[in-house]
Scaffold this active site. Structure first.
Site, PDB file in Angstrom:
ATOM      1  NE  ARG A   1      -3.852  -0.059   2.405  1.00 19.40           N
ATOM      2  CZ  ARG A   1      -5.059   0.312   2.835  1.00 19.40           C
ATOM      3  NH1 ARG A   1      -5.190   1.399   3.579  1.00 19.40           N
ATOM      4  NH2 ARG A   1      -6.141  -0.388   2.549  1.00 19.40           N
TER       5      ARG A   1
ATOM      6  CG  HIS B   1      -5.833   2.075   9.176  1.00 20.51           C
ATOM      7  ND1 HIS B   1      -4.884   1.537   8.365  1.00 20.51           N
ATOM      8  CD2 HIS B   1      -6.882   2.318   8.371  1.00 20.51           C
ATOM      9  CE1 HIS B   1      -5.340   1.446   7.133  1.00 20.51           C
ATOM     10  NE2 HIS B   1      -6.554   1.929   7.105  1.00 20.51           N
TER      11      HIS B   1
END
Ligand code: OXD
Length: 314
Positions: free
Chosen positions: A229, A277
């Site tokens: 993250r 991502h």
């Protein structure tokens, strides 16, 4: 009839709904739309709006269609009674993500270890020049976070012949990996690492954890790989560590704000490799097969794996 509510942020729902119908012919499956407050037995979600879960009658379990459950846990922190205690939050067990993660982290490590960016630069300059090779035994790699994906990546890197250290909050044992646990072992774990791979869940403890103190413990010129993250990395400290040469480069797949805003300095930093991502995408077929068999088990009153420990946060 079992009723299933489906929502997957920024993805075409049609193939998911069709595959779900094939695997669970006995279920009534619907895509969630704003205003839908009808009961459902199961919710299959990725980054849902809060409204989807609020006051939902009949829920037996919520399946998270991704690896990290931080969005749902964020809701639960703000709204502790969002899910009644009997409703489990269930994450995917691997579902094809571990192999993708291995490949992604493996390529980032090899690019740094084999100095491919430096050779790319030499090619630009049309120079035939041999750089002193890095020695594998002197190239320790650290994996922070030894969950389902982190353990696979640590073992994969060890199988490639690298000395690998792993760090987690609770004690783990992993063949071929030197495991450390607890905050107090962090300096020893980090000391002199050539590459640091972040695979931790986002919790209150891991937010902003990768900062200048951490970077300063690594070998000079080390490489940071973040596949967890963005909120775990202090962006300004990362940029400063790259400018000073303490870090040689970074491979980032996760960011505080996604998509990464066009004005963000990471875009212009040549030592940062950016991907949107994609390190490990949710594989539809495998995920649906797994969720369908868990729903069948739950319907028979059997227990299933992958239930998130809400107190621990993963
Ligand atoms: C994640 C995912 O949790 O993409 O980041 O699954």
């Amino acid at each position: 009839m079992i009723s299933i509510l489906f929502y997957k942020h920024q993805d075409d729902p049609a193939p998911w709904l069709a595959d779900l119908a094939r695997h669970l012919p006995q279920a009534q499956i619907r895509m969630w739309h704003p205003g839908d407050a009808d009961p459902a037995d199961y919710a299959l979600v990725w980054k849902p709006p809060l409204e989807l879960l609020q006051r939902r009658q009949g829920l037996k379990a919520v399946f998270n269609l991704g690896a990290g459950v931080d969005v749902l846990l964020g809701f639960l922190r703000e709204h502790p009674f969002l899910l009644p205690p009997h409703v489990s939050l269930i994450k995917l067990d691997d579902a094809g993500m571990a192999a993708q993660m291995n490949h992604y982290v493996g390529q980032a490590v090899l690019r740094h270890f084999r100095q491919m960016d430096a050779y790319g630069q030499l090619k630009q300059e049309m120079r035939w020049h041999v750089l002193p090779p890095k020695i594998q035994a002197d190239y320790p790699i650290g994996v922070m976070g030894l969950g389902a994906l982190g353990t696979q990546v640590a073992s994969y890197l060890a199988a490639m012949g690298f000395p690998v250290r792993g760090w987690s909050r609770s004690r783990k044992h992993l063949a071929g990996v030197q495991c450390y646990s607890g905050e107090e072992t962090l300096p020893v774990f980090l000391d002199g690492l050539q590459a640091l791979v972040n695979m931790m869940p986002l919790t209150a403890q891991t937010e902003n954890m990768l900062d200048r103190t951490v970077f300063n413990c690594l070998a000079r010129g080390a490489h940071l790989i973040n596949v967890a993250r963005g909120a775990q990395v202090v962006d300004d400290d990362l940029l400063a560590a790259l400018s000073s040469g303490q870090l040689g480069g970074a491979t980032l797949d996760a960011f505080r704000t996604e998509p990464l805003p066009s004005g963000h300095p990471f875009w212009r930093e040549p030592r940062i490799a950016i991907t949107p991502h994609i390190a490990a995408l949710t594989e539809r077929t495998e995920s649906i097969r797994q969720i369908a068999s868990k729903i069948e088990a739950l319907e028979k009153g059997e227990s299933v794996g992958g239930i998130v420990d809400l107190a621990r946060g993963y």
